[in-house]
Write a protein that holds these residues in place. Sequence first.
Motif, PDB file in Angstrom:
ATOM      1  N   VAL A  83     -46.575  14.352   8.187  1.00 32.99           N
ATOM      2  CA  VAL A  83     -47.024  13.361   7.807  1.00 32.99           C
ATOM      3  C   VAL A  83     -45.676  12.668   6.715  1.00 32.99           C
ATOM      4  O   VAL A  83     -44.932  11.887   7.020  1.00 32.99           O
ATOM      5  CB  VAL A  83     -48.338  13.011   7.357  1.00 32.99           C
ATOM      6  N   LEU A  84     -45.599  13.757   5.776  1.00 35.85           N
ATOM      7  CA  LEU A  84     -44.479  13.169   4.717  1.00 35.85           C
ATOM      8  C   LEU A  84     -43.270  13.194   5.337  1.00 35.85           C
ATOM      9  O   LEU A  84     -42.304  12.279   4.918  1.00 35.85           O
ATOM     10  CB  LEU A  84     -44.736  13.909   3.564  1.00 35.85           C
ATOM     11  N   ARG A  85     -42.787  14.278   6.015  1.00 31.42           N
ATOM     12  CA  ARG A  85     -41.304  14.223   6.655  1.00 31.42           C
ATOM     13  C   ARG A  85     -41.163  12.960   7.265  1.00 31.42           C
ATOM     14  O   ARG A  85     -39.849  12.698   7.419  1.00 31.42           O
ATOM     15  CB  ARG A  85     -41.347  15.430   7.292  1.00 31.42           C
ATOM     16  N   SER A  86     -42.265  12.483   8.020  1.00 24.78           N
ATOM     17  CA  SER A  86     -41.837  11.503   8.881  1.00 24.78           C
ATOM     18  C   SER A  86     -41.915  10.148   8.331  1.00 24.78           C
ATOM     19  O   SER A  86     -41.678   8.963   9.255  1.00 24.78           O
ATOM     20  CB  SER A  86     -42.599  11.484  10.184  1.00 24.78           C
ATOM     21  N   ALA A  87     -42.239  10.093   7.079  1.00 20.69           N
ATOM     22  CA  ALA A  87     -42.680   8.708   6.399  1.00 20.69           C
ATOM     23  C   ALA A  87     -41.124   7.899   6.274  1.00 20.69           C
ATOM     24  O   ALA A  87     -40.088   8.439   6.091  1.00 20.69           O
ATOM     25  CB  ALA A  87     -43.241   8.977   4.817  1.00 20.69           C
ATOM     26  N   LYS A  88     -41.201   6.750   6.418  1.00 19.92           N
ATOM     27  CA  LYS A  88     -40.289   5.876   6.208  1.00 19.92           C
ATOM     28  C   LYS A  88     -39.577   6.102   4.757  1.00 19.92           C
ATOM     29  O   LYS A  88     -40.252   6.239   3.730  1.00 19.92           O
ATOM     30  CB  LYS A  88     -40.542   4.285   6.603  1.00 19.92           C
ATOM     31  N   GLY A  89     -38.062   6.317   4.880  1.00 19.37           N
ATOM     32  CA  GLY A  89     -37.562   6.419   3.529  1.00 19.37           C
ATOM     33  C   GLY A  89     -37.421   7.821   2.974  1.00 19.37           C
ATOM     34  O   GLY A  89     -36.629   8.074   2.124  1.00 19.37           O
ATOM     35  N   VAL A  90     -38.075   8.941   3.867  1.00 20.57           N
ATOM     36  CA  VAL A  90     -37.898  10.257   3.301  1.00 20.57           C
ATOM     37  C   VAL A  90     -36.642  10.722   3.903  1.00 20.57           C
ATOM     38  O   VAL A  90     -36.547  10.835   5.233  1.00 20.57           O
ATOM     39  CB  VAL A  90     -39.141  11.044   3.550  1.00 20.57           C
ATOM     40  N   ARG A  91     -35.933  11.482   3.286  1.00 14.79           N
ATOM     41  CA  ARG A  91     -34.619  11.955   3.801  1.00 14.79           C
ATOM     42  C   ARG A  91     -35.110  13.565   4.026  1.00 14.79           C
ATOM     43  O   ARG A  91     -34.774  13.888   5.111  1.00 14.79           O
ATOM     44  CB  ARG A  91     -33.425  11.881   2.960  1.00 14.79           C
ATOM     45  N   VAL A  92     -35.469  14.318   3.215  1.00 14.07           N
ATOM     46  CA  VAL A  92     -35.828  15.840   3.452  1.00 14.07           C
ATOM     47  C   VAL A  92     -36.790  16.097   2.337  1.00 14.07           C
ATOM     48  O   VAL A  92     -37.112  15.559   1.296  1.00 14.07           O
ATOM     49  CB  VAL A  92     -34.527  16.655   3.157  1.00 14.07           C
ATOM     50  N   VAL A  93     -37.697  16.890   2.896  1.00 11.18           N
ATOM     51  CA  VAL A  93     -38.810  17.728   2.272  1.00 11.18           C
ATOM     52  C   VAL A  93     -38.256  19.277   2.309  1.00 11.18           C
ATOM     53  O   VAL A  93     -38.017  20.069   3.080  1.00 11.18           O
ATOM     54  CB  VAL A  93     -40.003  17.374   2.865  1.00 11.18           C
ATOM     55  N   GLU A  94     -38.341  19.851   0.802  1.00  9.74           N
ATOM     56  CA  GLU A  94     -37.927  21.318   0.872  1.00  9.74           C
ATOM     57  C   GLU A  94     -38.855  21.876  -0.286  1.00  9.74           C
ATOM     58  O   GLU A  94     -39.239  21.398  -1.275  1.00  9.74           O
ATOM     59  CB  GLU A  94     -36.593  21.309   0.017  1.00  9.74           C
TER      60      GLU A  94
END
Length: 100
Positions: A83-94
């Motif tokens: 969900v969060l990785r595909s949210a608009k405006g998100v570049r990367v989740v680490e």
Amino acid sequence: MGTQNAELYFVFMNYDPEYQRLRADRTRQGADELDLYLSKKHDELLASTLEPGSYRKTLSLVIVDGFAVEITEDQVMLIFANVLRSAKGVRVVEKNQELP
């Protein structure tokens, strides 16, 4: 968030012209406006993508447009990664990784 083991993740955002404009203002007022802008932006993103109580934002980063969020291990695969990785405006989740 319950008492389950929590993992810390960093979320970095895509280019935002408003962030760049506020960051260029080196006055105290500019710094305060940037802090408020980022905190609200990050809070709204989390509230619109994740279930209430399933996360805890620990901080908003000013040097880069990003934030840290704690989530339980169970939520990582089910909620957070997709969900969060595909949210608009998100570049990367680490995931936070401690250095030896």
